[in-house]
Design a protein around this motif. Structure first.
Motif, PDB file in Angstrom:
ATOM      1  N   THR A 236      -7.724  11.163   7.841  1.00 31.08           N
ATOM      2  CA  THR A 236      -6.807  11.377   6.719  1.00 31.08           C
ATOM      3  C   THR A 236      -5.757  10.286   6.670  1.00 31.08           C
ATOM      4  N   ARG A 237      -5.175   9.994   7.853  1.00 24.72           N
ATOM      5  CA  ARG A 237      -4.114   8.975   7.896  1.00 24.72           C
ATOM      6  C   ARG A 237      -4.634   7.637   7.404  1.00 24.72           C
ATOM      7  N   THR A 238      -5.878   7.306   7.766  1.00 25.33           N
ATOM      8  CA  THR A 238      -6.439   6.027   7.312  1.00 25.33           C
ATOM      9  C   THR A 238      -6.408   5.923   5.797  1.00 25.33           C
ATOM     10  N   VAL A 239      -6.924   6.971   5.132  1.00 22.77           N
ATOM     11  CA  VAL A 239      -6.996   6.910   3.673  1.00 22.77           C
ATOM     12  C   VAL A 239      -5.597   6.840   3.071  1.00 22.77           C
ATOM     13  N   VAL A 240      -4.685   7.692   3.576  1.00 23.40           N
ATOM     14  CA  VAL A 240      -3.334   7.726   3.001  1.00 23.40           C
ATOM     15  C   VAL A 240      -2.611   6.403   3.244  1.00 23.40           C
ATOM     16  N   HIS A 241      -2.629   5.941   4.493  1.00 20.17           N
ATOM     17  CA  HIS A 241      -1.879   4.718   4.811  1.00 20.17           C
ATOM     18  C   HIS A 241      -2.468   3.500   4.105  1.00 20.17           C
ATOM     19  N   THR A 242      -3.815   3.433   4.059  1.00 25.31           N
ATOM     20  CA  THR A 242      -4.417   2.279   3.380  1.00 25.31           C
ATOM     21  C   THR A 242      -4.037   2.275   1.910  1.00 25.31           C
ATOM     22  N   SER A 243      -4.121   3.449   1.266  1.00 34.62           N
ATOM     23  CA  SER A 243      -3.791   3.497  -0.162  1.00 34.62           C
ATOM     24  C   SER A 243      -2.353   3.054  -0.389  1.00 34.62           C
ATOM     25  N   LEU A 244      -1.425   3.582   0.420  1.00 36.92           N
ATOM     26  CA  LEU A 244      -0.017   3.212   0.243  1.00 36.92           C
ATOM     27  C   LEU A 244       0.179   1.727   0.502  1.00 36.92           C
ATOM     28  N   ALA A 245      -0.432   1.230   1.584  1.00 35.13           N
ATOM     29  CA  ALA A 245      -0.251  -0.191   1.922  1.00 35.13           C
ATOM     30  C   ALA A 245      -0.805  -1.074   0.817  1.00 35.13           C
ATOM     31  N   VAL A 246      -1.976  -0.698   0.274  1.00 32.93           N
ATOM     32  CA  VAL A 246      -2.587  -1.526  -0.769  1.00 32.93           C
ATOM     33  C   VAL A 246      -1.717  -1.540  -2.024  1.00 32.93           C
ATOM     34  N   LEU A 247      -1.237  -0.354  -2.420  1.00 34.40           N
ATOM     35  CA  LEU A 247      -0.434  -0.306  -3.651  1.00 34.40           C
ATOM     36  C   LEU A 247       0.873  -1.067  -3.468  1.00 34.40           C
ATOM     37  N   GLY A 248       1.500  -0.917  -2.295  1.00 32.50           N
ATOM     38  CA  GLY A 248       2.754  -1.633  -2.056  1.00 32.50           C
ATOM     39  C   GLY A 248       2.536  -3.134  -1.992  1.00 32.50           C
ATOM     40  N   LEU A 249       1.517  -3.531  -1.218  1.00 33.28           N
ATOM     41  CA  LEU A 249       1.229  -4.964  -1.089  1.00 33.28           C
ATOM     42  C   LEU A 249       0.858  -5.574  -2.427  1.00 33.28           C
ATOM     43  N   ASN A 250       0.178  -4.783  -3.265  1.00 33.79           N
ATOM     44  CA  ASN A 250      -0.251  -5.304  -4.561  1.00 33.79           C
ATOM     45  C   ASN A 250       0.957  -5.716  -5.388  1.00 33.79           C
ATOM     46  N   PHE A 251       2.019  -4.892  -5.317  1.00 32.23           N
ATOM     47  CA  PHE A 251       3.218  -5.259  -6.083  1.00 32.23           C
ATOM     48  C   PHE A 251       3.783  -6.581  -5.566  1.00 32.23           C
ATOM     49  N   ILE A 252       3.865  -6.712  -4.239  1.00 33.14           N
ATOM     50  CA  ILE A 252       4.433  -7.940  -3.660  1.00 33.14           C
ATOM     51  C   ILE A 252       3.570  -9.140  -4.031  1.00 33.14           C
ATOM     52  N   LEU A 253       2.237  -8.990  -3.884  1.00 28.89           N
ATOM     53  CA  LEU A 253       1.344 -10.112  -4.190  1.00 28.89           C
ATOM     54  C   LEU A 253       1.411 -10.479  -5.665  1.00 28.89           C
ATOM     55  N   THR A 254       1.453  -9.462  -6.536  1.00 30.48           N
ATOM     56  CA  THR A 254       1.549  -9.748  -7.965  1.00 30.48           C
ATOM     57  C   THR A 254       2.832 -10.509  -8.267  1.00 30.48           C
ATOM     58  N   ALA A 255       3.942 -10.057  -7.659  1.00 28.19           N
ATOM     59  CA  ALA A 255       5.219 -10.732  -7.907  1.00 28.19           C
ATOM     60  C   ALA A 255       5.145 -12.180  -7.433  1.00 28.19           C
ATOM     61  N   LEU A 256       4.474 -12.412  -6.291  1.00 24.70           N
ATOM     62  CA  LEU A 256       4.382 -13.784  -5.769  1.00 24.70           C
ATOM     63  C   LEU A 256       3.453 -14.644  -6.617  1.00 24.70           C
ATOM     64  N   MET A 257       2.314 -14.060  -7.048  1.00 27.07           N
ATOM     65  CA  MET A 257       1.288 -14.871  -7.701  1.00 27.07           C
ATOM     66  C   MET A 257       1.555 -15.071  -9.186  1.00 27.07           C
ATOM     67  N   PHE A 258       1.952 -13.994  -9.878  1.00 25.72           N
ATOM     68  CA  PHE A 258       2.025 -14.075 -11.333  1.00 25.72           C
ATOM     69  C   PHE A 258       3.458 -14.012 -11.827  1.00 25.72           C
ATOM     70  N   GLY A 259       4.433 -14.038 -10.912  1.00 25.16           N
ATOM     71  CA  GLY A 259       5.820 -13.911 -11.339  1.00 25.16           C
ATOM     72  C   GLY A 259       6.360 -15.178 -11.975  1.00 25.16           C
ATOM     73  N   GLU A 260       5.719 -16.311 -11.771  1.00 27.88           N
ATOM     74  CA  GLU A 260       6.092 -17.631 -12.292  1.00 27.88           C
ATOM     75  C   GLU A 260       7.375 -18.136 -11.661  1.00 27.88           C
TER      76      GLU A 260
END
Lengths: 260, 156
Positions: A236-260
């Motif tokens: 259970t922890r794997t699924v929950v933690h991975t989902s949270l980590a992916v969604l959080g990291l996605n925001f950071i990566l998007t801000a870095l890559m497409f933020g201009e």
């Protein structure tokens, strides 16, 4: 009273940092074991099969439907401004930049990550891992690192397949059902999607998510309490933690890559 | 043995499908097939006002896309905008006195650079500067001028 509260707070903080530290030790051993995996590609092949090929079906089906929904919703909104020819651009950019890496990573965590954790947790519970160590076989090299590398290889491929199938789904709904002009659909898409800025950045995202997803899955499996309850909690922890980590990291990566 | 073969084939098909998807994204979805990224020669032009011109905007001659805008900068010496464009090597016979204008495709479309070939015998090469430029039409200024001329017309 206050001291008890402080103690429980300190206990939690310490266990958090311990977990963080153990996680990074796991990652370190995984990384230094990668060369020995490359020497034995058969182990890797087996894991690419169970992590990648078996996840393919769910990726294909969900990619198709996500693309079709994007086509429908995008058409409804764009048609209001008389800009339904930009449908191809909207579908392709949404898929390539965000949807493909994130949704693939979430599905990957549910399908492959949980299976990895359960497998490794059970190996630990039945003392197979310690058994290997007794026989002077390094479980990092034999069991864990092939799974890690397989996940890192499979994720970008799965994300690319997701995006391609999704574009096809959007094409099917937009051009086939709703009557968007076929030439405009593709040419506007090609004019506005950049290979390096959009496609490659999406692939880099999915690689990062792949590392995170398999790392968390392997760590949780290795760190599971060796009982049936412990393994189920770790899964259970794997699924929950991975989902949270992916969604959080996605925001950071998007801000870095497409933020201009 | 049969089982191992089955797995190898499945993995091979998976990797091939992934590569095919990447290839499709590169060729069919992205701009790789439209205008090459790094090939071609660069020319620059100075505009008084570029309005909403963005990097990667198309550069056209007679409506045909020949290149793209690679950089938009402000020149502090002349107080003008310095626009750098990369033009596909296939179109290397543009006269040196070609003029550049910024237009908008449609009423709310994106801005693009339109090149109007002149009559010079020399051709544009790497690093040439287009001297004749025409700024973008700014809708607000246009409306302002229109209202102003209306107002002055009433008085007379």
């Amino acid at each position: 009273m206050i001291l008890d509260w402080l103690q429980s707070l300190g206990q939690r903080a310490l266990s958090f940092f311990q977990r963080l530290g153990r996680g990074h030790i796991t990652l370190y051993y995984l990384l230094i074991s990668i060369p020995s995996v490359l020497m034995r590609p058969r182990l890797l092949l087996q894991q690419v099969y169970s992590v990648g090929v078996l996840t393919l079906l769910i990726i294909l089906v969900s990619g198709l439907f996500v693309g079709m929904v994007l086509g429908l919703q995008g058409y409804n909104t764009l048609a209001r401004f008389g800009a339904e020819q930009a449908l191809g651009t909207a579908v392709a950019l949404t898929l390539v930049r965000e949807m493909a890496p994130v949704v693939t990573a979430l599905l990957f965590a549910g399908r492959a990550g949980s299976a990895l954790t359960a497998e490794i947790g059970l190996m630990k519970a039945t003392e197979q891992l310690s058994g290997m160590e007794m026989m002077a076989v390094d479980p990092n090299k034999r069991v864990l690192a092939p799974r890690f590398l397989a996940g890192v290889i499979a994720m970008p491929l799965l994300a690319a397949i997701f995006a391609a199938v999704g574009v096809m789904g959007g094409y099917f709904v937009g051009v086939g059902l709703l009557g968007v002009d076929e030439g405009a659909f593709w040419s506007q898409m090609q004019a506005n999607v950049d290979l390096r800025d959009d496609v490659f950045n999406g692939i880099i995202k999915s690689m990062v998510f792949g590392v995170v997803a398999v790392w968390i899955a392997i760590y949780e499996g290795q760190d599971a309490t060796p009982t049936s309850e412990g393994v189920s909690r770790a899964t259970t922890r794997t699924v929950v933690h991975t989902s949270l980590a992916v969604l959080g990291l996605n925001f950071i990566l998007t801000a870095l890559m497409f933020g201009e | 043995m049969m089982h191992a073969r089955h797995i190898e084939i499945a993995v091979g098909a998976f990797v091939a499908a992934g590569m095919a998807a990447l290839f499709l994204l590169a060729m069919q979805v992205s701009n790789l097939s439209v205008v090459g990224g790094d090939e071609g020669y660069q020319v620059s032009a100075r505009f008084d006002n570029i309005s909403g011109l963005k990097v990667r905007a198309p550069v056209t001659v007679a409506g045909v896309r020949v290149g793209r805008v690679t950089a938009v900068e402000f020149d502090p010496n002349t107080y003008q905008a310095l626009v750098t464009m990369r033009i596909h090597p296939r179109y290397n016979q543009l006269p040196l006195d070609t003029s550049a204008s910024i237009f908008t495709s449609g009423l709310i479309g994106e801005q693009y650079v339109s090149l109007e070939p002149g009559g010079d015998m020399e051709y544009l090469t790497e690093g040439s500067e287009l001297i004749l430029t025409q700024s973008a039409l700014v809708l607000e200024q246009l409306i302002g001028q229109f209202l102003f001329s209306m107002g002055s017309g009433d008085k007379e």
